[in-house]
Design an enzyme around this catalytic site. Structure first.
Site, PDB file in Angstrom:
ATOM      1  N   ASN A   1      -9.705 -12.507   8.264  1.00 15.55           N
ATOM      2  CA  ASN A   1      -9.136 -13.600   7.482  1.00 15.55           C
ATOM      3  C   ASN A   1      -9.824 -13.758   6.132  1.00 15.55           C
ATOM      4  OD1 ASN A   1      -7.250 -14.336   9.464  1.00 15.55           O
ATOM      5  ND2 ASN A   1      -8.798 -15.491  10.579  1.00 15.55           N
TER       6      ASN A   1
ATOM      7  N   HIS B   1     -12.894 -14.417   5.279  1.00 15.11           N
ATOM      8  CA  HIS B   1     -14.019 -15.334   5.101  1.00 15.11           C
ATOM      9  C   HIS B   1     -15.137 -14.906   6.045  1.00 15.11           C
ATOM     10  CE1 HIS B   1     -11.891 -18.130   8.223  1.00 15.11           C
ATOM     11  NE2 HIS B   1     -12.654 -17.258   8.826  1.00 15.11           N
TER      12      HIS B   1
ATOM     13  N   CYS C   1     -16.957 -19.895   3.747  1.00 23.60           N
ATOM     14  CA  CYS C   1     -17.814 -19.214   2.788  1.00 23.60           C
ATOM     15  C   CYS C   1     -17.169 -17.902   2.396  1.00 23.60           C
ATOM     16  CB  CYS C   1     -19.196 -18.985   3.400  1.00 23.60           C
ATOM     17  SG  CYS C   1     -20.314 -18.033   2.385  1.00 23.60           S
TER      18      CYS C   1
END
Length: 417
Positions: free
Chosen positions: A314, A316, A351
């Site tokens: 995804n 991240h 993040c």
């Protein structure tokens, strides 16, 4: 003389000119096919120094020793005689093919009919997992490998977290709901929705060692109107002892806008049949996690940067990576004498690859000063961007390492001496 001529008429020997021309016998003319020289394939040989046959009454005659030496055009040369010796290569290839087929069939049969010879052996030899308890619980076994253990010669907390994540994805895949992303169902994929974890609690009773086989059970339940709870129960396959328990809460997020989303009714219809109505395997810790900064933190580690391999599908940072960054700021004396027994994580935001992070840790009042007396230690953690935005808040609880740990035992013996 007449007898000799008659005999020669039946056993003629062609002259060299008869290879391309006619051969005369007596007063008649007979057409004989061309002579073929004998080669390595079994033909006939004609000697170059053959003498011309004698003539009787103007006709060429001669005697030959082998009556079948002349062949017509309609006749085909016979193949060389087949012996056992020149047939050996064919039989060798056939025997090799039969042996290969037999071994392949035997291997497939052993895989289908595999049964453990000892009760402590891995019951799921291929690590595929299976659905149990009326289709609500997914079960998968893992063998602790040498590269999954840490300095304490036991599995690290990251290893246990990877097992939890793997079983969660395999559960969705086995149920036939996995399309793309981390656990996205068909209806979620149509709406560009993905699952993200908001809170996780983990209790570790004992860490497995190298070669141990652990059994991980996982199931899902509802959590409020727009959430889903996933629980895990990890046991030792050999003894049945509980090793780890974990509970987590998940919500949906649009992978393009990165905003949280409600659960659509179509998606709810896909996942609710798999909900198990059971209480959380870990009692919820309702204590609030405090916010840390440079003034309230005892230890700060800066300059943490995600790598490309830290990203998941995804795009991240993987949730397991956060735990390693949180422990980067934990004091070394605690890591050497204590082991992590409980972990609470609250995820605030995701993040990215280009983020610069800080890890902050604060110790409780009975922490660093009492670690030599094997006191339990509690720490507060914060993982944030260097710009100040929070990524994860966490609380960790530590207990003294067991006395049978080789590293700890050596330190205790040295101090006693």
């Amino acid at each position: 003389m007449v007898t000799t001529a008659a005999t020669s008429a039946f056993f003629t020997v062609p002259s060299p000119d008869s290879i391309a021309n006619t051969t005369r016998v007596g007063n008649g003319v007979g057409r004989v096919g061309p002579m073929k020289s004998k080669s390595a394939s079994g033909g006939l040989q004609v000697k170059a120094n053959a003498q011309a046959p004698p003539k009787i009454n103007g006709s060429s005659v001669g005697l030959r020793k082998f009556p079948d030496i002349v062949k017509t055009e309609d006749e085909t040369p016979s193949p060389p005689p087949r012996t056992i010796i020149n047939q050996l290569p064919d039989w060798s290839m056939l025997l090799a093919a039969i042996t290969t087929i037999f071994l392949a069939a035997e291997k497939q049969w052993m895989m289908l009919d595999w049964k453990p010879r000892r009760p402590d052996m891995l019951m799921d030899p291929f690590g595929l997992g299976r659905i149990v308890q009326d289709g609500f619980v997914f079960r998968q076994n893992f063998s602790i490998r040498s590269y999954e253990i840490g300095a304490d010669r036991t599995a690290s907390i990251e290893t246990l977290m990877n097992h939890l994540q793997e079983t969660a994805l395999n559960h969705v895949k086995t149920a036939g709901l996995l399309v793309d992303g981390f656990g996205s169902t068909p209806e979620m994929s149509k709406r560009n929705l993905i699952w993200v974890v908001t809170k996780m609690q983990i209790l570790v009773d004992r860490y497995p060692s190298w070669g141990d086989v652990v059994q991980v059970d996982t199931w899902v339940c509802g959590s409020g109107k727009n959430g889903m709870r996933r629980d895990w129960h990890v046991r030792d396959v050999k003894t049945g002892e509980t090793l780890t328990r974990a509970s987590s809460v998940w919500v949906m997020m649009n992978k393009h806008t990165r905003r949280l989303s409600k659960i659509p009714e179509e998606v709810r219809g896909e996942i609710e049949p798999y909900f198990l109505g059971s209480p959380p395997v870990v009692a919820e810790d309702s204590r609030k996690l405090p916010k840390l900064d440079e003034c309230t933190a005892d230890f700060v580690r800066s300059g943490l940067t995600p790598r490309w391999n830290d990203l998941d599908v995804n795009q991240h940072v993987n949730n397991v990576k956060y735990i390693g960054w949180i422990l980067e700021s934990a004091p070394l004396p605690i890591l050497e004498t204590h082991e992590l027994s409980a972990l609470t994580l609250e995820y605030r935001r995701e993040c990215g690859r280009d983020s610069m992070l800080q890890s902050l840790t604060s110790l409780s009042s009975n922490g660093i000063d009492d670690h030599e007396n094997f006191a339990e230690v509690e720490c507060q953690h914060l993982l944030r961007l260097e710009t100040g935005a929070e990524i994860v808040r966490a609380r960790t609880e530590w207990r003294p390492k067991p006395a049978n740990n080789p590293e700890t035992a050596g330190e205790v013996s040295a101090e006693s001496a």
